[in-house]
Design a protein around this motif. Structure first.
Motif, short mmCIF file in Angstrom:
data_model
loop_
_atom_site.label_atom_id
_atom_site.label_comp_id
_atom_site.label_asym_id
_atom_site.label_seq_id
_atom_site.Cartn_x
_atom_site.Cartn_y
_atom_site.Cartn_z
N GLY A 70 0.81 -1.21 0.00
CA GLY A 70 0.00 0.00 0.00
C GLY A 70 0.84 1.26 0.00
N TYR A 71 1.80 1.31 0.92
CA TYR A 71 2.63 2.52 1.02
C TYR A 71 3.47 2.75 -0.23
N THR B 154 2.71 5.61 -2.92
CA THR B 154 3.70 6.70 -3.02
C THR B 154 4.23 6.84 -4.44
N LEU B 155 4.51 5.70 -5.07
CA LEU B 155 5.01 5.76 -6.45
C LEU B 155 3.98 6.35 -7.40
N GLY C 210 -2.08 1.00 3.35
CA GLY C 210 -0.78 0.89 3.99
C GLY C 210 -0.83 1.29 5.45
N ALA C 211 -1.51 2.40 5.76
CA ALA C 211 -1.61 2.86 7.14
C ALA C 211 -2.40 1.88 7.99
N ALA D 103 -3.97 6.08 -5.59
CA ALA D 103 -2.83 6.41 -4.72
C ALA D 103 -3.29 6.66 -3.28
N GLU D 104 -4.37 7.42 -3.12
CA GLU D 104 -4.89 7.71 -1.77
C GLU D 104 -5.42 6.44 -1.11
#
Length: 164
Positions: free
Chosen positions: A25-26, A30-31, A110-111, A103-104
């Motif tokens: 996820g992160y 981010t990419l 990820g969080a 992306a969001e």
């Protein structure tokens, strides 16, 4: 080259999956947020992990997206997707792709999974403490027996010599 047999260890396997999903996820989020294309981001994802099953999964996703498939189509075509990404994560990714907020959505995944991994780590630590205590106690007992037994044999041999 790391096969990571830890993925099959009870208790640890869930934690390892949570860590990989959080990383997925992160990093992917981010990419994509940085403006990198989905196919290039998935190619980079493949290089970011040492877990072979996830490397194969990311390579498959890269090839599928390169051929024009959506995440939904790619997930349904890969037979081990259910073992690698939980259904809720797959649904969030598909919804994020449809709404152009991938992306969001991935950052949220990820969080969320980082928090789950932290909780699992704390729980695993609590479970392992008594097990490690027993192992240390058995080690101390083994050393004590290894030291006392020769002394006992020596003293019993000396008492037999004095009686003759």
């Amino acid at each position: 080259t790391c096969a990571l047999p830890i993925f099959n260890t009870p208790g640890v396997s869930g934690l390892m999956q949570q860590v990989e999903v959080a990383r997925f996820g992160y990093l992917l989020g981010t990419l994509l947020d940085a403006g990198i294309s989905v196919t290039k981001a998935l190619e980079l994802m493949e290089q970011s992990t040492r877990a072979r099953r996830y490397q194969r999964f990311y390579a498959y996703l890269h090839a599928a997206c390169d051929e024009g498939y959506t995440f939904r189509q790619a997930f349904s075509r890969y037979k081990h997707t259910g073992k690698l990404l939980p259904p809720s994560v797959r649904q969030l990714i598909v919804a994020g792709e449809r709404s152009s907020a991938l992306a969001e959505t991935l950052a949220t995944v990820g969080a969320s999974y980082e928090e789950k991994a932290t909780i699992s780590t704390d729980n695993l630590e609590t479970i392992l403490e008594p097990i490690l205590l027993v192992i240390v106690a058995l080690g101390v007992l083994g050393v004590a027996i290894a030291v006392i037994l020769p002394i006992y044999k020596l003293t019993s041999g000396l008492t037999g010599v004095g009686q003759q």
